[in-house]
Design a protein around this motif. Structure first.
Motif, short mmCIF file in Angstrom:
data_model
loop_
_atom_site.label_atom_id
_atom_site.label_comp_id
_atom_site.label_asym_id
_atom_site.label_seq_id
_atom_site.Cartn_x
_atom_site.Cartn_y
_atom_site.Cartn_z
N HIS A 84 0.83 -1.22 0.00
CA HIS A 84 0.00 0.00 0.00
C HIS A 84 0.86 1.27 0.00
O HIS A 84 0.55 2.24 -0.70
CB HIS A 84 -0.94 0.00 1.21
N MET A 110 2.38 1.60 -3.45
CA MET A 110 1.41 2.10 -4.44
C MET A 110 1.21 3.61 -4.27
O MET A 110 1.27 4.38 -5.24
CB MET A 110 0.08 1.36 -4.28
N ARG A 167 -6.96 6.43 -11.98
CA ARG A 167 -7.04 5.52 -10.83
C ARG A 167 -6.08 5.89 -9.70
O ARG A 167 -6.27 5.47 -8.56
CB ARG A 167 -6.74 4.08 -11.26
N GLY A 168 -5.04 6.63 -10.00
CA GLY A 168 -3.97 6.88 -9.04
C GLY A 168 -4.44 7.53 -7.75
O GLY A 168 -4.16 7.03 -6.65
N TRP A 199 -7.39 7.80 -6.51
CA TRP A 199 -8.36 6.94 -5.82
C TRP A 199 -7.62 5.82 -5.05
O TRP A 199 -7.96 5.51 -3.90
CB TRP A 199 -9.35 6.36 -6.83
N LEU A 200 -6.61 5.24 -5.68
CA LEU A 200 -5.84 4.17 -5.02
C LEU A 200 -5.13 4.70 -3.77
O LEU A 200 -5.07 4.03 -2.75
CB LEU A 200 -4.82 3.57 -5.99
N GLU A 226 -7.61 4.94 -0.97
CA GLU A 226 -8.04 3.63 -0.47
C GLU A 226 -6.95 2.89 0.30
O GLU A 226 -7.25 2.03 1.11
CB GLU A 226 -8.49 2.75 -1.64
N MET A 227 -5.68 3.21 0.03
CA MET A 227 -4.61 2.41 0.61
C MET A 227 -3.88 3.10 1.77
O MET A 227 -3.04 2.49 2.42
CB MET A 227 -3.59 2.02 -0.48
#
Lengths: 158, 119
Positions: free
Chosen positions: A44, A47, A111-112, A114-115, A118-119
């Motif tokens: 995580h 990312m 997506r970046g 948002w990821l 979330e992480m």
């Protein structure tokens, strides 16, 4: 940075270059491993740091040789704190559409951010959105049960 | 530039494996994407199985390339399948609901079976 005993820190302004950014990420990720981070916690952070730094270099500074990215990274065995600031115009993270929606799930971007949300345990955008602070606690209970649907529902069946 | 993919043909299915453990670097991703698209556009392969065993990390830029490839394969009437995702990458796929657009199989044998190949 309160009472946390950081075992590794880095504060630097780097050029808006992806190869240079990745060199710093390599060093950071090695330090993260050395501090005992592994599995999902490590993944995580990997990312979020990757996405935030690539966003700063490409979307923020548009890889301009006249602009720099400021990175401030702190690692302890239980906590990671990352601050990344670019010299771009910024953006409004809350205005970004959900990349999982029916009409966006097959798009080749978006997506970046948002990821990262979330992480990470906590994410805060400052200024015009050109600065992000990301905090990830190791063994954060928020990430305990990722798999409520089970793998079997996920894989394609004939 | 060194090739980033290793391909193997099994009864008409092209199995693709990846040399990079972490698919992040912009140059690597571009090259990987180009090599994958060549399989479809230049070599006219239609049954492509991506096996990510040994790959530890994919960034969102890599996801984007996979989506591009998936579209290219569908456009020529082919089928792209994915297998060998480690737990953390699988979780990212789940979070992003990418199972809605990708055919993801637990094992390489499962995927080959779905192509009608049995060993």
């Amino acid at each position: 940075m309160t009472e946390t005993s950081w075992t590794w820190t880095l504060h630097k302004k780097i050029p808006s270059s992806l190869p240079v950014a990745h060199q710093y990420l390599e060093t950071f990720l090695q330090a993260l491993k050395d501090a005992g981070w592994d599995g999902r916690d490590y993944f995580h952070v990997q990312m979020a740091s990757e996405e935030a730094l690539v966003n700063a270099v490409t979307h923020g500074n548009k890889e301009s040789p006249d602009k720099q990215v400021e990175i401030e990274l702190y690692i302890s065995p239980d906590l990671v704190n990352m601050r990344i600031k670019d010299e771009g115009a910024g953006f409004k993270p809350e205005s970004l559409p959900d990349p999982r929606s029916e009409e966006r799930v097959d798009m080749v971007h978006g997506r970046g951010v948002w990821l990262i949300k979330e992480m990470m345990s906590e994410v805060q955008y400052l200024g015009s959105g050109n600065e992000v602070i990301m905090i990830r606690r190791r063994h954060d209970p928020r990430f305990d049960e990722p798999d409520e649907d089970g793998d079997d529902d996920f894989f394609t069946e004939d | 530039m060194a090739e980033r993919l290793v391909t193997l043909n099994v009864n008409g299915v092209t199995i693709v494996r990846f040399k990079d453990k972490r698919i992040v670097d912009a140059g690597n991703i571009e090259q990987m994407g180009d090599e994958m698209l060549q399989l479809v556009n230049a070599q006219h392969l239609k049954q492509i199985l991506l096996n990510f065993e040994g790959v530890e990390f994919l960034s969102s830029a890599a996801f984007n390339k996979l989506i591009e490839l998936n579209k290219a394969v569908k456009d020529v009437g082919g089928v792209l399948r994915i297998t060998g995702l480690r737990a953390e990458i699988l979780e990212a796929f789940k979070m992003l609901r990418l199972n809605k657009i990708f055919d993801i199989r637990k094992t390489e044998a499962d995927a080959l079976k779905a192509y009608g190949v049995t060993n």
